[in-house]
Write an enzyme that holds these catalytic residues in place. Sequence first.
Site, PDB file in Angstrom:
ATOM      1  N   HIS A 255       0.803  -1.181  -0.018  1.00 33.34           N
ATOM      2  CA  HIS A 255       0.042   0.000  -0.108  1.00 33.34           C
ATOM      3  C   HIS A 255       0.889   1.217  -0.042  1.00 33.34           C
ATOM      4  O   HIS A 255       2.001   1.268   0.517  1.00 33.34           O
ATOM      5  CB  HIS A 255      -0.991   0.131   1.247  1.00 33.34           C
ATOM      6  CG  HIS A 255      -2.052   0.910   1.058  1.00 33.34           C
ATOM      7  ND1 HIS A 255      -1.851   2.344   1.664  1.00 33.34           N
ATOM      8  CD2 HIS A 255      -3.415   0.801   0.668  1.00 33.34           C
ATOM      9  CE1 HIS A 255      -3.048   3.116   1.201  1.00 33.34           C
ATOM     10  NE2 HIS A 255      -3.883   2.025   0.725  1.00 33.34           N
ATOM     11  N   GLU A 310      -7.811  -4.113  -0.868  1.00 34.28           N
ATOM     12  CA  GLU A 310      -8.208  -4.872  -2.292  1.00 34.28           C
ATOM     13  C   GLU A 310      -8.290  -6.148  -2.123  1.00 34.28           C
ATOM     14  O   GLU A 310      -9.134  -6.944  -2.899  1.00 34.28           O
ATOM     15  CB  GLU A 310      -7.387  -4.338  -3.485  1.00 34.28           C
ATOM     16  CG  GLU A 310      -7.723  -2.939  -3.851  1.00 34.28           C
ATOM     17  CD  GLU A 310      -6.922  -1.813  -3.202  1.00 34.28           C
ATOM     18  OE1 GLU A 310      -6.060  -2.302  -2.280  1.00 34.28           O
ATOM     19  OE2 GLU A 310      -7.256  -0.653  -3.271  1.00 34.28           O
TER      20      GLU A 310
END
Length: 365
Positions: A255, A310
């Site tokens: 991330h 995700e």
Amino acid sequence: MTQALNHSGLTPAPGLEGLVVAETMLSEVDGQKGDLILRGERIEDLAGKTPFEDAVAHLWADLVPRSQGDLRASFAKARELAVAAIPAMANAPRELDIFERLRLGICALPLDLELTSGERICGAMPVILAAAARLENGDQPIAPDPTLSSAEDLLHMLTGNEPERSAVEALDRYLVTILDHGLNASTFTARVIASTGADMKDAVAGAMGALKGPLHGGAPGPVLDMIDAIGEPGNAASWIEQELSAGRRLMGFGHRVYRTRDPRADVLKEGLALLPQDNPKLQLAEAIEQAALAALAKAKPDRKLETNVEFYTAVLLDAIGIDRALFTPLFAVGRTPGWCAHMVEQQRTGKLIRPASRYAGPMPG
């Protein structure tokens, strides 16, 4: 007299990395600790424990105008009003995709003086998404049911069937999880547009344009592509090793902000435990996660690459029957209340966002 500014000595910050461009009371993203805080509450204390409408009311408290105390009732009325936008979506050119029809539906929403702009837009999103999806498939949109919650009605309008309670709770958890997340690209876009004095519909439409980009809202779909490609738990380690050896990125891991595990991934993984466990993709996803984390730790020991939101977004939404083509539009449904809150907050400062640039072109002779 206004003094001319010379920006030639300024150092550019690509992607505005590390620059603080706003002060907000809405969310705190602590990438080092792995914390996401919404108006003083950790995300794990809201998602799965607070209905979507109540979580929005918490985020909006004393900031975004509301017509009454019961946000569920306001959102239900907004869904009924949103039916008036469907003809514009149905008459749009056939080549428009679901996301583009969703944005068109927002722009076509009728004015209603009994609801505030935030209520009208955010409450309408489930109707517009479901209508866009059904129109894409050649089906007639289904009328909303004002007695249902936003999550329950969305699932009902997508299929025409009464959704399982576990699916409603899972979707509700997801929508709360993505409510707000600092100054990501779409939220910053919304604040920039709001700073010009534009109205809320304009800012939401602009934020949706930023969200559509594959580097922002398009990641969960490719996670399912990866899961499908691996196929069996026993294939995970070798498939992942081949991808990393080829220099390709593993979708759902790492991330831009978090240097540890994304707390939203844990919230969504907990939600999976409440769904029927006879879905083989759930076991496959867990095997892939374990293999990926082990391979990343070995291949990139100097970087902390953990599971991000995700990965389990894709697994959870797939498990409750949401088609991957709807992942990015559905993200917009959950994030729109956050965008609206940032717009109001930005306009209260009364400052037009106008960053500097440093000229690097040729000079006149």
